[in-house]
Design a protein around this motif. Structure first.
Motif, PDB file in Angstrom:
ATOM      1  N   GLY A   1     -18.811  -4.435  -3.851  1.00 22.89           N
ATOM      2  CA  GLY A   1     -18.462  -3.149  -3.282  1.00 22.89           C
ATOM      3  C   GLY A   1     -18.329  -2.172  -4.439  1.00 22.89           C
ATOM      4  N   VAL A   2     -18.370  -0.882  -4.146  1.00 22.63           N
ATOM      5  CA  VAL A   2     -18.231   0.131  -5.192  1.00 22.63           C
ATOM      6  C   VAL A   2     -17.105   1.078  -4.798  1.00 22.63           C
ATOM      7  CG1 VAL A   2     -19.343   1.995  -6.475  1.00 22.63           C
ATOM      8  CG2 VAL A   2     -20.690   0.014  -5.748  1.00 22.63           C
ATOM      9  N   LEU A   3     -16.162   1.263  -5.709  1.00 23.35           N
ATOM     10  CA  LEU A   3     -15.060   2.195  -5.484  1.00 23.35           C
ATOM     11  C   LEU A   3     -15.201   3.366  -6.446  1.00 23.35           C
ATOM     12  CD1 LEU A   3     -12.380   3.032  -4.189  1.00 23.35           C
ATOM     13  CD2 LEU A   3     -11.202   1.626  -5.896  1.00 23.35           C
ATOM     14  N   VAL A   4     -15.407   4.544  -5.902  1.00 26.14           N
ATOM     15  CA  VAL A   4     -15.519   5.770  -6.690  1.00 26.14           C
ATOM     16  C   VAL A   4     -14.230   6.562  -6.517  1.00 26.14           C
ATOM     17  CG1 VAL A   4     -16.768   7.938  -7.006  1.00 26.14           C
ATOM     18  CG2 VAL A   4     -18.027   5.830  -6.454  1.00 26.14           C
ATOM     19  N   CYS A   5     -13.519   6.798  -7.605  1.00 23.97           N
ATOM     20  CA  CYS A   5     -12.247   7.514  -7.563  1.00 23.97           C
ATOM     21  C   CYS A   5     -12.425   8.904  -8.159  1.00 23.97           C
ATOM     22  CB  CYS A   5     -11.187   6.760  -8.366  1.00 23.97           C
ATOM     23  SG  CYS A   5     -10.783   5.124  -7.711  1.00 23.97           S
ATOM     24  N   LEU A   6     -12.004   9.913  -7.421  1.00 23.38           N
ATOM     25  CA  LEU A   6     -12.135  11.298  -7.860  1.00 23.38           C
ATOM     26  C   LEU A   6     -10.760  11.945  -7.978  1.00 23.38           C
ATOM     27  CD1 LEU A   6     -15.091  12.473  -5.583  1.00 23.38           C
ATOM     28  CD2 LEU A   6     -15.219  11.796  -7.992  1.00 23.38           C
ATOM     29  N   GLN A   7     -10.473  12.469  -9.154  1.00 26.19           N
ATOM     30  CA  GLN A   7      -9.232  13.200  -9.389  1.00 26.19           C
ATOM     31  C   GLN A   7      -9.557  14.523 -10.056  1.00 26.19           C
ATOM     32  OE1 GLN A   7      -6.066  10.820  -7.831  1.00 26.19           O
ATOM     33  NE2 GLN A   7      -5.966  12.837  -8.773  1.00 26.19           N
ATOM     34  N   GLY A   8      -8.697  15.487  -9.872  1.00 25.92           N
ATOM     35  CA  GLY A   8      -8.885  16.779 -10.512  1.00 25.92           C
ATOM     36  C   GLY A   8      -7.897  17.781  -9.957  1.00 25.92           C
ATOM     37  N   MET A   9      -7.730  18.859 -10.661  1.00 26.12           N
ATOM     38  CA  MET A   9      -6.841  19.917 -10.209  1.00 26.12           C
ATOM     39  C   MET A   9      -7.409  20.559  -8.942  1.00 26.12           C
ATOM     40  SD  MET A   9      -4.284  19.988 -12.357  1.00 26.12           S
ATOM     41  CE  MET A   9      -3.515  21.612 -12.239  1.00 26.12           C
TER      42      MET A   9
ATOM     43  N   GLY B   1     -22.908   3.126   5.094  1.00 26.09           N
ATOM     44  CA  GLY B   1     -22.800   2.512   3.777  1.00 26.09           C
ATOM     45  C   GLY B   1     -21.774   3.135   2.868  1.00 26.09           C
ATOM     46  N   VAL B   2     -21.113   4.209   3.321  1.00 26.57           N
ATOM     47  CA  VAL B   2     -20.119   4.868   2.477  1.00 26.57           C
ATOM     48  C   VAL B   2     -18.971   5.363   3.346  1.00 26.57           C
ATOM     49  CG1 VAL B   2     -21.381   7.065   2.600  1.00 26.57           C
ATOM     50  CG2 VAL B   2     -19.738   6.683   0.754  1.00 26.57           C
ATOM     51  N   GLU B   3     -17.757   5.164   2.880  1.00 25.55           N
ATOM     52  CA  GLU B   3     -16.564   5.631   3.582  1.00 25.55           C
ATOM     53  C   GLU B   3     -15.712   6.443   2.614  1.00 25.55           C
ATOM     54  OE1 GLU B   3     -14.563   2.256   5.187  1.00 25.55           O
ATOM     55  OE2 GLU B   3     -16.052   1.930   6.775  1.00 25.55           O
ATOM     56  N   VAL B   4     -15.300   7.614   3.054  1.00 26.64           N
ATOM     57  CA  VAL B   4     -14.506   8.514   2.226  1.00 26.64           C
ATOM     58  C   VAL B   4     -13.074   8.537   2.746  1.00 26.64           C
ATOM     59  CG1 VAL B   4     -14.234  10.873   1.381  1.00 26.64           C
ATOM     60  CG2 VAL B   4     -16.536   9.921   1.736  1.00 26.64           C
ATOM     61  N   HIS B   5     -12.135   8.425   1.825  1.00 31.88           N
ATOM     62  CA  HIS B   5     -10.725   8.452   2.196  1.00 31.88           C
ATOM     63  C   HIS B   5     -10.013   9.494   1.341  1.00 31.88           C
ATOM     64  CE1 HIS B   5     -11.151   4.814   4.628  1.00 31.88           C
ATOM     65  NE2 HIS B   5     -11.914   4.369   3.656  1.00 31.88           N
ATOM     66  N   SER B   6      -9.337  10.400   1.995  1.00 28.57           N
ATOM     67  CA  SER B   6      -8.579  11.438   1.309  1.00 28.57           C
ATOM     68  C   SER B   6      -7.098  11.164   1.514  1.00 28.57           C
ATOM     69  CB  SER B   6      -8.953  12.814   1.867  1.00 28.57           C
ATOM     70  OG  SER B   6      -8.267  13.832   1.183  1.00 28.57           O
TER      71      SER B   6
ATOM     72  N   PHE C   1     -19.910   1.465  -0.283  1.00 29.87           N
ATOM     73  CA  PHE C   1     -19.227   2.356  -1.207  1.00 29.87           C
ATOM     74  C   PHE C   1     -17.963   2.875  -0.550  1.00 29.87           C
ATOM     75  CE2 PHE C   1     -23.105   2.165  -3.383  1.00 29.87           C
ATOM     76  CZ  PHE C   1     -23.089   2.899  -4.562  1.00 29.87           C
ATOM     77  N   GLY C   2     -16.900   2.942  -1.313  1.00 34.22           N
ATOM     78  CA  GLY C   2     -15.690   3.620  -0.886  1.00 34.22           C
ATOM     79  C   GLY C   2     -15.422   4.760  -1.857  1.00 34.22           C
ATOM     80  N   VAL C   3     -15.106   5.930  -1.338  1.00 35.68           N
ATOM     81  CA  VAL C   3     -14.796   7.082  -2.179  1.00 35.68           C
ATOM     82  C   VAL C   3     -13.360   7.497  -1.902  1.00 35.68           C
ATOM     83  CG1 VAL C   3     -15.424   9.427  -2.833  1.00 35.68           C
ATOM     84  CG2 VAL C   3     -17.208   7.832  -2.071  1.00 35.68           C
TER      85      VAL C   3
END
Length: 283
Positions: free
Chosen positions: A49-57, A77-82, A109-111
Motif C-alpha cells: 500500500g502507499v501512504l502519502v502524507c501532506l502537511q503545510g500551513m 485505487g485511492v482514498e483521501v482522508h482529511s 493509495f491512501g492520502v
C-alpha cells in the motif's frame, strides 16, 4: 527529486519556498497517467500500500495538489482522508487510533490531508488542546513538558516503522510556503467572492503564530525523517511546480520497487487463451 528529501537535520529558512519547473502542468499530465497505470499494477500485485502524507500551513495548496496529482487514478485505487478536530469518539482513543483505521490496504493509495503530525504541530503550538485527550498523567498544561513531546515523537516513529514493515510505502511531504505567498492567497480568498467560503478569521490568528509553527515543523521533520518514512520539503509558492515535484517523487520512489509486477497467469490458463477466445467468439 532527491534534492528535496530530508536525509539530515535541516533548517526550514534555508529550504526554498519557490522553484519554477518549465512546462510543469504538461509534464504532470504525462506523469499522472503513468502513476495511474502503476497503481493498477500495484492493485494486481497486492503486496504494497502507499501512504502519502501532506502537511503545510494554511493555503499551502494541499487540496488542489491532491486533485491534480491523483486525477488519473481509478477512483477505487485511492482514498483521501482529511483529519479535522477529533470527534468525541476519537478522543476516547489514543491519538493515533483514527489514523490506523484508515491506512491504505495493499494495492491502494491512501492520502492523509493533514496527518498524525497535527498531534505534534497544532497541539505543540496550542498545548491546551492536549487536555482534551484526557491522558491520565496530564492534568494541566504544566504537565506537558519536553519529555512528553519526545515520547510522542517516539510513538509516531514506532507507528510508521510498524506500518512500513508490514507493506506500506510511506512518503511525507511538507509544502513549504512563504509567509508572503500565504498573505497573497488569503487576500485572494477575500477578494474573490467565489473563494470567500475558504476564509476563516482563525486563519489570521494562526498566521500570527507563523514563527512558532515553523519551529515546530522543523523539529518534527528533523525528528521523524527516516529511511522507511522520509520527509520531503517541497517548494510550494508555485503550485504547478509543487504538484509536479510531489508526483515525480512518488513515481520515482515506486519505480525502485522492482518486485511490483502484474502476476503471471497460471500455466493452464495461459496455454488455453486461444481456446477461451474461440469459445467467446462462437457464442
Amino acid at each position: 527529486m532527491n534534492e528535496y528529501k530530508v536525509v539530515s537535520n535541516i533548517s526550514l529558512k534555508d529550504c526554498p519556498s519557490k522553484v519554477i519547473i518549465d512546462n510543469a502542468e504538461k509534464e504532470l499530465k504525462k506523469l499522472r497517467k503513468k502513476l495511474g497505470k502503476l497503481q493498477d499494477t500495484m492493485y494486481a500485485h497486492g503486496k504494497y500500500g502507499v501512504l502519502v502524507c501532506l502537511q503545510g500551513m494554511d493555503t499551502a495548496g494541499k487540496d488542489s495538489l491532491i486533485r491534480e496529482v491523483f486525477k488519473d487514478f481509478n477512483v477505487r485505487g485511492v482514498e483521501v482522508h482529511s483529519f479535522k478536530v477529533p470527534t468525541d469518539l476519537e478522543r476516547k482513543h489514543d491519538y493515533l487510533w483514527r489514523h490506523y483505521l484508515v491506512l491504505p490496504e495493499r494495492g491502494k493509495f491512501g492520502v492523509f490531508n493533514r496527518t498524525h503530525y497535527e498531534n505534534v504541530l497544532v497541539t505543540r503550538v496550542h498545548p491546551e488542546y492536549i487536555l482534551g485527550e484526557n491522558i491520565p498523567t496530564i492534568n494541566s498544561v504544566e504537565d506537558i513538558d519536553d519529555t512528553f513531546w519526545s515520547d510522542r515523537f517516539e510513538q509516531i516513529n514506532a507507528f510508521e516503522k510498524h506500518v512500513a514493515q508490514n507493506g506500506t510505502i510511506i512518503l511525507k511531504f511538507f509544502l513549504n510556503l512563504s509567509k508572503e505567498e500565504q498573505k497573497f492567497r488569503l487576500l485572494r480568498r477575500l477578494n474573490k467572492q467565489e473563494k470567500n467560503w475558504k476564509f476563516s478569521p482563525g486563519d489570521l490568528k494562526e498566521r500570527k503564530l507563523w514563527g512558532k509553527y515553523q519551529e515546530c515543523y522543523e523539529d518534527a521533520i528533523n525528528r521523524t525523517s527516516k529511511v522507511h518514512a522520509p520527509w520531503y520539503t517541497i517548494p510550494a509558492d508555485d503550485k504547478p511546480s509543487a504538484r509536479y515535484i510531489v508526483a515525480k517523487t512518488i513515481y520515482d520512489t515506486l519505480k525502485t520497487y522492482t518486485d511490483i509486477q502484474a502476476p503471471e497467469l497460471e500455466e493452464e490458463v495461459k496455454a488455453n487463451i486461444e481456446l477461451y477466445k474461440q469459445q467467446l467468439n462462437n457464442e
